[in-house]
Write an enzyme that holds these catalytic residues in place. Structure first.
Site, mmCIF file in Angstrom:
data_model
loop_
_atom_site.group_PDB
_atom_site.id
_atom_site.type_symbol
_atom_site.label_atom_id
_atom_site.label_comp_id
_atom_site.label_asym_id
_atom_site.label_seq_id
_atom_site.Cartn_x
_atom_site.Cartn_y
_atom_site.Cartn_z
ATOM 1 N N ASP A 1 -22.569 16.571 21.984
ATOM 2 C CA ASP A 1 -23.574 15.780 21.274
ATOM 3 C C ASP A 1 -24.501 16.669 20.439
ATOM 4 O O ASP A 1 -24.712 17.836 20.775
ATOM 5 C CB ASP A 1 -24.391 14.970 22.290
ATOM 6 C CG ASP A 1 -25.120 13.798 21.639
ATOM 7 O OD1 ASP A 1 -24.762 13.419 20.516
ATOM 8 O OD2 ASP A 1 -26.051 13.269 22.273
ATOM 9 N N HIS B 1 -20.758 17.873 11.987
ATOM 10 C CA HIS B 1 -19.458 17.660 12.639
ATOM 11 C C HIS B 1 -18.507 18.806 12.286
ATOM 12 O O HIS B 1 -17.762 19.302 13.125
ATOM 13 C CB HIS B 1 -18.852 16.321 12.210
ATOM 14 C CG HIS B 1 -19.672 15.135 12.614
ATOM 15 N ND1 HIS B 1 -20.166 14.983 13.896
ATOM 16 C CD2 HIS B 1 -20.095 14.044 11.921
ATOM 17 C CE1 HIS B 1 -20.857 13.853 13.953
ATOM 18 N NE2 HIS B 1 -20.834 13.267 12.779
ATOM 19 N N LEU C 1 -3.804 25.683 29.778
ATOM 20 C CA LEU C 1 -4.909 24.712 29.748
ATOM 21 C C LEU C 1 -4.448 23.350 29.220
ATOM 22 O O LEU C 1 -3.719 23.267 28.238
ATOM 23 C CB LEU C 1 -6.017 25.266 28.832
ATOM 24 C CG LEU C 1 -7.203 24.330 28.547
ATOM 25 C CD1 LEU C 1 -8.055 24.129 29.789
ATOM 26 C CD2 LEU C 1 -8.064 24.883 27.406
HETATM 27 C C1 IPE Z 1 -21.465 10.146 22.824
HETATM 28 O O1 IPE Z 1 -22.441 10.544 21.918
HETATM 29 C C2 IPE Z 1 -20.129 10.149 22.169
HETATM 30 C C3 IPE Z 1 -19.606 11.456 21.767
HETATM 31 C C4 IPE Z 1 -20.169 12.615 21.949
HETATM 32 C C5 IPE Z 1 -18.325 11.398 21.133
HETATM 33 P P1 IPE Z 1 -23.334 9.491 21.111
HETATM 34 O O2 IPE Z 1 -24.223 10.285 20.263
HETATM 35 O O3 IPE Z 1 -22.462 8.511 20.426
HETATM 36 O O4 IPE Z 1 -24.114 8.734 22.287
HETATM 37 P P2 IPE Z 1 -25.502 7.973 22.267
HETATM 38 O O5 IPE Z 1 -25.409 6.955 21.190
HETATM 39 O O6 IPE Z 1 -26.559 8.976 21.993
HETATM 40 O O7 IPE Z 1 -25.628 7.400 23.638
HETATM 41 C C1 IPE Z 2 -21.792 14.158 18.499
HETATM 42 O O1 IPE Z 2 -22.848 14.337 17.621
HETATM 43 C C2 IPE Z 2 -20.499 13.826 17.809
HETATM 44 C C3 IPE Z 2 -20.150 12.394 17.859
HETATM 45 C C4 IPE Z 2 -20.765 11.459 18.523
HETATM 46 C C5 IPE Z 2 -18.987 12.005 17.097
HETATM 47 P P1 IPE Z 2 -23.692 13.124 17.040
HETATM 48 O O2 IPE Z 2 -23.058 12.701 15.778
HETATM 49 O O3 IPE Z 2 -23.873 12.065 18.054
HETATM 50 O O4 IPE Z 2 -25.063 13.846 16.726
HETATM 51 P P2 IPE Z 2 -26.521 13.306 17.030
HETATM 52 O O5 IPE Z 2 -26.558 12.919 18.465
HETATM 53 O O6 IPE Z 2 -26.737 12.139 16.130
HETATM 54 O O7 IPE Z 2 -27.401 14.449 16.717
HETATM 55 MG MG MG Z 3 -25.292 11.709 19.472
#
Ligand code: IPE
Ligand code: IPE
Ligand code: MG
Length: 254
Positions: free
Chosen positions: A23, A40, A134
């Site tokens: 995240d 990303h 792995l």
């Molecule tokens: C969870 O992260 C999903 C992934 C890391 C793929 P999100 O950023 O989507 O989750 P919330 O919305 O903060 O709960």
């Molecule tokens: C995690 O990073 C990747 C995915 C959920 C695909 P986010 O895109 O959720 O990044 P934040 O949480 O908005 O910073």
């Molecule tokens: Mg996120």
């Protein structure tokens, strides 16, 4: 620094399965005045580094939450960019996966993926299927509620067909219907970027996982951070409902 950390890891007590909620890509990018997709893109570098780190340590399973069922509701430009990035990366990484004996698996609702993604993924799964090191499990278009509903549906179908007796259903039966049926439960779950929640990830499988949260954003997460998480994990007492005394007696006997 990294060497000192790695020396602090007990190789005999490694978690066999680590799961990560990657995240913070979006925030990382926004803090740099960039588009979320830039985050990303940089997150992929962390994926490479952590996959390599797990393979070097001899971890057996690494599950990465890359895209949730709910992430389909993000702005279309982000969804499309992220999908192409994920599929593209997986395709490009196949030679490295093979070189490092890493087997790729995918869990999630594949019906939601566009056709091109489907084909590319199938190919990558096939090309790495002979690897024995792995196991890298990508959770793509995955959510635990989707998985559980799907499992219940399929159990219903098999009950109706007379293949299973409802009275004989155990937790092992349910586990066979989950997308993770081939993998042991994660022992360590890491979430980056300071969010303290599970976000629909492996709700059933994380029953007894140790949870580790760090403020580090995913694009900044590197082997050193992974080692810190493992060391923290190794310092915990996993009790599985028993008392601390029982656990200490069991460890003395072993
Ligand atoms: C969870 O992260 C999903 C992934 C890391 C793929 P999100 O950023 O989507 O989750 P919330 O919305 O903060 O709960
Ligand atoms: C995690 O990073 C990747 C995915 C959920 C695909 P986010 O895109 O959720 O990044 P934040 O949480 O908005 O910073
Ligand atoms: Mg996120």
């Amino acid at each position: 620094m990294e060497e000192a950390l790695i020396a602090g890891i007990d190789k005999e007590r490694l978690p066999q399965h680590i799961a990560i909620i990657m995240d913070g890509n979006g925030r990382w990018a926004e803090e740099k005045g960039q588009d979320r997709l830039y985050g990303h893109f940089h997150g992929v570098e962390s994926v490479r580094n952590i996959v390599e780190g797990c393979a070097e340590l001899g971890i057996h399973y690494l599950t990465l939450y890359a895209f949730s069922t709910e992430n389909w509701d993000r702005p279309q430009q982000e969804v499309e960019g992220l999908m192409s990035l994920l599929v593209d990366t997986i395709r490009k990484e196949v030679p490295t996966l093979n070189k490092n004996n890493i087997r790729l698996h995918v869990i999630g609702d594949m019906n939601m993926l566009p056709e091109f993604a489907h084909t590319e993924l199938q190919e990558a799964l096939q090309l790495t299927s002979g690897n024995t090191g792995l196991n890298l499990v990508m959770a793509l278009s995955y959510s635990s509620r989707w998985e559980l509903v799907n499992a219940v549906k399929n159990i219903g179908i098999d009950v109706k067909a007379g293949k299973i007796d409802p009275a004989a259903i155990t937790h092992e039966t349910l586990e066979k219907y989950l997308t993770t049926s081939e993998f042991p439960d994660p022992e360590l779950m890491i979430r980056t970027s300071g969010e303290y929640r599970i976000s629909n990830f492996l709700l059933y499988q994380l029953a007894y996982a140790e949870l580790y949260f760090t403020n580090t954003r995913w694009p900044d997460f590197r082997k050193k951070n992974l080692y810190e998480a493992i060391i923290d994990f190794q310092g915990r007492e996993r009790r599985f409902g028993k008392t601390g005394q029982q656990i200490q007696e069991e460890t003395q006997l072993a």
